[in-house]
Motif scaffolding. Sequence first.
Motif, PDB file in Angstrom:
ATOM      1  N   HIS A  63       0.808  -1.221   0.000  1.00  0.00           N
ATOM      2  CA  HIS A  63       0.000   0.000   0.000  1.00  0.00           C
ATOM      3  C   HIS A  63       0.844   1.275   0.000  1.00  0.00           C
ATOM      4  CE1 HIS A  63      -3.772  -2.158   0.644  1.00  0.00           C
ATOM      5  NE2 HIS A  63      -3.131  -2.914   1.512  1.00  0.00           N
TER       6      HIS A  63
ATOM      7  N   GLU B  45      -0.564   4.180  -2.154  1.00  0.00           N
ATOM      8  CA  GLU B  45      -1.784   4.678  -1.513  1.00  0.00           C
ATOM      9  C   GLU B  45      -1.447   5.511  -0.279  1.00  0.00           C
ATOM     10  OE1 GLU B  45      -5.171   2.686   1.337  1.00  0.00           O
ATOM     11  OE2 GLU B  45      -4.456   1.519  -0.378  1.00  0.00           O
TER      12      GLU B  45
ATOM     13  N   GLU C 162       0.063   8.921  -1.172  1.00  0.00           N
ATOM     14  CA  GLU C 162      -0.987   9.844  -1.593  1.00  0.00           C
ATOM     15  C   GLU C 162      -1.735  10.395  -0.381  1.00  0.00           C
ATOM     16  OE1 GLU C 162      -5.136   9.875  -4.254  1.00  0.00           O
ATOM     17  OE2 GLU C 162      -3.798   8.130  -4.297  1.00  0.00           O
ATOM     18  N   TYR C 163      -2.010   9.535   0.583  1.00  0.00           N
ATOM     19  CA  TYR C 163      -2.692   9.962   1.810  1.00  0.00           C
ATOM     20  C   TYR C 163      -1.848  11.002   2.549  1.00  0.00           C
ATOM     21  CZ  TYR C 163      -5.234   9.659   6.249  1.00  0.00           C
ATOM     22  OH  TYR C 163      -5.957   9.953   7.369  1.00  0.00           O
TER      23      TYR C 163
END
Length: 247
Positions: A177, A180, A183-184
């Motif tokens: 991840h 992901e 990006e968070y």
Amino acid sequence: MGAYNSKAEAAVYAKTHGDDEESLKQNKEEVMKTIDHEDLVFDKTPLSIGSAHSYDEMWVEIPKNTAIPTKKFEFVTFTASDNQETMAIAFYQGERTRASDNKLLGALEFKGIPPAPRGVAKITVSVDIDAKGNLNVSAEDRSTGRMETMSIPGVGVRGKLLSAEEVVEMARQGEKHKSEDDEYLMKVIVMKVMKEYTMKIRENAAAGAYSRKAEDEFRVVAEKMLDELKEKAKDFGLEGDACVKPS
């Protein structure tokens, strides 16, 4: 994953030396079952350890593969709201950006913070893992000298809080991840910058830094921007804007 300490390795070597590969594996498993958990402190931290902050972001204090016992790692945290008197500092273990995607180890509840505008009270937090594998945490209010401490046993001990399989899986999830989570993190950074700018406008207006007319206008604009930021946080999938408290 970190190696075991010399006593455990010596026991395994003494039991398994000279056997074929399959026997080595079986005998090592047998020996590991007979060695007391206190002897199985990792040489290095198998996963990162950190604390939860705004928008569920985990700040890593003790990175993965840090030698045990560790040195003391320090960070400073601030109150997130006006007249905040209590702060829960939660610690997690894992490789994900969101604190809640990692394993909750425990939380230190710091009470008795003197009432003050947000960001004024500064709490210095120190963390380390000792030779027995315990995570030690201390928090001190810089303005009063008041201190709270806690110890979480077994954080650096094999099989105590996490099995070998769980450690491997959590490390794998961190890699899986990564995009992901990156990006968070970017969304969190954007929200923090925007909120800090907006809060500064509101605080300046309250402190009379602008003309009377501009003061009222800026106050209205700041409140509107804060409401919009809350909605934007929901759109971003961000979890709240204060330190994460364990459920």
